[in-house]
Design a protein around this motif. Structure first.
Motif, PDB file in Angstrom:
ATOM      1  N   ARG A 292     -48.319 -35.127  36.000  1.00  0.00           N
ATOM      2  CA  ARG A 292     -48.694 -33.797  35.495  1.00  0.00           C
ATOM      3  C   ARG A 292     -48.172 -32.696  36.408  1.00  0.00           C
ATOM      4  NH1 ARG A 292     -52.600 -34.052  31.305  1.00  0.00           N
ATOM      5  NH2 ARG A 292     -53.184 -31.859  31.394  1.00  0.00           N
ATOM      6  N   ASP A 293     -48.340 -32.877  37.702  1.00  0.00           N
ATOM      7  CA  ASP A 293     -47.857 -31.865  38.652  1.00  0.00           C
ATOM      8  C   ASP A 293     -46.341 -31.712  38.549  1.00  0.00           C
ATOM      9  OD1 ASP A 293     -50.443 -31.439  39.565  1.00  0.00           O
ATOM     10  OD2 ASP A 293     -50.188 -32.664  41.375  1.00  0.00           O
ATOM     11  N   LEU A 294     -45.636 -32.836  38.495  1.00  0.00           N
ATOM     12  CA  LEU A 294     -44.178 -32.774  38.394  1.00  0.00           C
ATOM     13  C   LEU A 294     -43.736 -32.149  37.080  1.00  0.00           C
ATOM     14  CD1 LEU A 294     -43.259 -36.244  39.902  1.00  0.00           C
ATOM     15  CD2 LEU A 294     -42.586 -34.007  40.830  1.00  0.00           C
ATOM     16  N   TYR A 295     -44.394 -32.534  35.982  1.00  0.00           N
ATOM     17  CA  TYR A 295     -43.947 -32.013  34.697  1.00  0.00           C
ATOM     18  C   TYR A 295     -44.250 -30.525  34.553  1.00  0.00           C
ATOM     19  CZ  TYR A 295     -41.915 -32.290  30.141  1.00  0.00           C
ATOM     20  OH  TYR A 295     -41.070 -32.105  29.074  1.00  0.00           O
ATOM     21  N   ARG A 296     -45.334 -30.095  35.147  1.00  0.00           N
ATOM     22  CA  ARG A 296     -45.611 -28.653  35.162  1.00  0.00           C
ATOM     23  C   ARG A 296     -44.526 -27.929  35.978  1.00  0.00           C
ATOM     24  NH1 ARG A 296     -49.855 -27.099  32.500  1.00  0.00           N
ATOM     25  NH2 ARG A 296     -51.717 -28.373  32.311  1.00  0.00           N
ATOM     26  N   GLY A 297     -44.079 -28.540  37.066  1.00  0.00           N
ATOM     27  CA  GLY A 297     -42.973 -27.972  37.841  1.00  0.00           C
ATOM     28  C   GLY A 297     -41.693 -27.905  37.028  1.00  0.00           C
ATOM     29  N   TYR A 298     -41.430 -28.956  36.267  1.00  0.00           N
ATOM     30  CA  TYR A 298     -40.253 -28.976  35.394  1.00  0.00           C
ATOM     31  C   TYR A 298     -40.353 -27.886  34.332  1.00  0.00           C
ATOM     32  CZ  TYR A 298     -37.001 -30.549  31.791  1.00  0.00           C
ATOM     33  OH  TYR A 298     -36.009 -30.611  30.854  1.00  0.00           O
ATOM     34  N   ALA A 299     -41.515 -27.755  33.701  1.00  0.00           N
ATOM     35  CA  ALA A 299     -41.703 -26.727  32.673  1.00  0.00           C
ATOM     36  C   ALA A 299     -41.494 -25.330  33.267  1.00  0.00           C
ATOM     37  CB  ALA A 299     -43.091 -26.849  32.034  1.00  0.00           C
ATOM     38  N   ALA A 300     -42.011 -25.105  34.465  1.00  0.00           N
ATOM     39  CA  ALA A 300     -41.827 -23.806  35.118  1.00  0.00           C
ATOM     40  C   ALA A 300     -40.344 -23.560  35.398  1.00  0.00           C
ATOM     41  CB  ALA A 300     -42.642 -23.740  36.417  1.00  0.00           C
ATOM     42  N   PHE A 301     -39.633 -24.585  35.855  1.00  0.00           N
ATOM     43  CA  PHE A 301     -38.199 -24.471  36.111  1.00  0.00           C
ATOM     44  C   PHE A 301     -37.453 -24.100  34.827  1.00  0.00           C
ATOM     45  CE2 PHE A 301     -33.948 -26.388  36.213  1.00  0.00           C
ATOM     46  CZ  PHE A 301     -33.426 -25.770  37.334  1.00  0.00           C
ATOM     47  N   GLN A 302     -37.916 -24.633  33.699  1.00  0.00           N
ATOM     48  CA  GLN A 302     -37.293 -24.368  32.403  1.00  0.00           C
ATOM     49  C   GLN A 302     -37.820 -23.087  31.755  1.00  0.00           C
ATOM     50  OE1 GLN A 302     -34.788 -25.951  31.082  1.00  0.00           O
ATOM     51  NE2 GLN A 302     -34.692 -27.606  32.558  1.00  0.00           N
ATOM     52  N   ASN A 303     -38.706 -22.375  32.445  1.00  0.00           N
ATOM     53  CA  ASN A 303     -39.348 -21.172  31.896  1.00  0.00           C
ATOM     54  C   ASN A 303     -40.034 -21.474  30.568  1.00  0.00           C
ATOM     55  OD1 ASN A 303     -38.601 -19.368  34.012  1.00  0.00           O
ATOM     56  ND2 ASN A 303     -36.522 -19.382  33.167  1.00  0.00           N
ATOM     57  N   ALA A 304     -40.678 -22.625  30.508  1.00  0.00           N
ATOM     58  CA  ALA A 304     -41.362 -23.059  29.288  1.00  0.00           C
ATOM     59  C   ALA A 304     -42.862 -23.066  29.522  1.00  0.00           C
ATOM     60  CB  ALA A 304     -40.897 -24.462  28.900  1.00  0.00           C
ATOM     61  N   SER A 305     -43.595 -22.588  28.545  1.00  0.00           N
ATOM     62  CA  SER A 305     -45.052 -22.683  28.637  1.00  0.00           C
ATOM     63  C   SER A 305     -45.454 -24.027  28.033  1.00  0.00           C
ATOM     64  CB  SER A 305     -45.722 -21.523  27.908  1.00  0.00           C
ATOM     65  OG  SER A 305     -45.367 -21.534  26.551  1.00  0.00           O
ATOM     66  N   LEU A 306     -46.479 -24.610  28.568  1.00  0.00           N
ATOM     67  CA  LEU A 306     -46.898 -25.942  28.151  1.00  0.00           C
ATOM     68  C   LEU A 306     -48.416 -25.992  28.132  1.00  0.00           C
ATOM     69  CD1 LEU A 306     -45.555 -28.715  27.551  1.00  0.00           C
ATOM     70  CD2 LEU A 306     -45.911 -29.265  29.941  1.00  0.00           C
ATOM     71  N   SER A 307     -48.974 -26.189  26.960  1.00  0.00           N
ATOM     72  CA  SER A 307     -50.433 -26.259  26.852  1.00  0.00           C
ATOM     73  C   SER A 307     -50.927 -27.609  27.373  1.00  0.00           C
ATOM     74  CB  SER A 307     -50.867 -26.080  25.395  1.00  0.00           C
ATOM     75  OG  SER A 307     -50.498 -27.223  24.636  1.00  0.00           O
ATOM     76  N   ASP A 308     -52.200 -27.650  27.721  1.00  0.00           N
ATOM     77  CA  ASP A 308     -52.799 -28.919  28.141  1.00  0.00           C
ATOM     78  C   ASP A 308     -52.730 -29.940  27.015  1.00  0.00           C
ATOM     79  OD1 ASP A 308     -53.382 -28.049  30.704  1.00  0.00           O
ATOM     80  OD2 ASP A 308     -55.431 -27.463  30.208  1.00  0.00           O
ATOM     81  N   ASP A 309     -52.902 -29.489  25.765  1.00  0.00           N
ATOM     82  CA  ASP A 309     -52.832 -30.383  24.614  1.00  0.00           C
ATOM     83  C   ASP A 309     -51.431 -30.997  24.484  1.00  0.00           C
ATOM     84  OD1 ASP A 309     -53.927 -31.560  22.150  1.00  0.00           O
ATOM     85  OD2 ASP A 309     -52.505 -30.213  21.143  1.00  0.00           O
ATOM     86  N   ALA A 310     -50.398 -30.179  24.635  1.00  0.00           N
ATOM     87  CA  ALA A 310     -49.025 -30.694  24.556  1.00  0.00           C
ATOM     88  C   ALA A 310     -48.755 -31.679  25.694  1.00  0.00           C
ATOM     89  CB  ALA A 310     -48.021 -29.549  24.599  1.00  0.00           C
ATOM     90  N   LEU A 311     -49.238 -31.360  26.873  1.00  0.00           N
ATOM     91  CA  LEU A 311     -49.067 -32.249  28.024  1.00  0.00           C
ATOM     92  C   LEU A 311     -49.775 -33.581  27.774  1.00  0.00           C
ATOM     93  CD1 LEU A 311     -47.634 -31.857  30.757  1.00  0.00           C
ATOM     94  CD2 LEU A 311     -49.828 -31.201  31.713  1.00  0.00           C
TER      95      LEU A 311
END
Length: 151
Positions: free
Chosen positions: A16-35
């Motif tokens: 989760r921590d890594l994927y949130r970092g990836y989403a931030a790098f991609q300038n993408a918002s990611l809901s908890d539900d999508a995660l």
């Protein structure tokens, strides 16, 4: 030392921590539900999505998600890398090489003909890495957004 293993249920907090970092790098918002939905796809052995996590001296520093796809002109299965990410602090550590080796090893054992992926045209650092470990194709990527009420 960098180690890579298939993502398992116990990896969820690090993933989760890594994927949130990836989403931030991609300038993408990611809901908890999508995660949560993505996590279920990755750990469900009946789904095609596969994932691996890289650890540097035991600390999670990178991830890769990939899956099979059929290539009719080659009449064989190939692989597609959906996401590959290494945390800023671990770039240059060999984690990206180790993750791509894990994908290559899986592709070989699964009998895939090749592995493909796309990257942003402005991601020079990633492109330099990809140019070293693969062959650039002349293909241009398109997307067709699907909306429920569109004809």
């Amino acid at each position: 030392m960098v180690t890579v293993s298939r993502i398992v249920a116990g990896d969820q907090p690090d993933w989760r921590d890594l994927y949130r970092g990836y989403a931030a790098f991609q300038n993408a918002s990611l809901s908890d539900d999508a995660l949560d939905r993505l996590w279920q796809e990755i750990i469900d052995d009946t789904q095609p999505m596969l994932g691996a996590i890289a650890r540097l001296d035991g600390v999670a520093v990178g991830l890769v998600h990939f899956q099979p796809f059929y290539r009719p002109l080659q009449a064989c299965w190939n692989g597609f890398v959906n996401d590959i990410y290494v945390s800023d602090a671990a770039r240059g550590s060999g984690a990206a090489d180790a993750l791509m080796k894990a994908v290559r090893d899986h592709a070989r054992s699964a009998g895939w003909g090749e592995v493909r992926w796309a990257t942003g045209a402005d991601n020079a650092r990633a492109m330099a890495f990809y140019d070293r470990v693969s062959q650039r194709t002349p293909l241009v990527t398109y997307k067709m957004p699907i909306t429920p009420d569109e004809d």
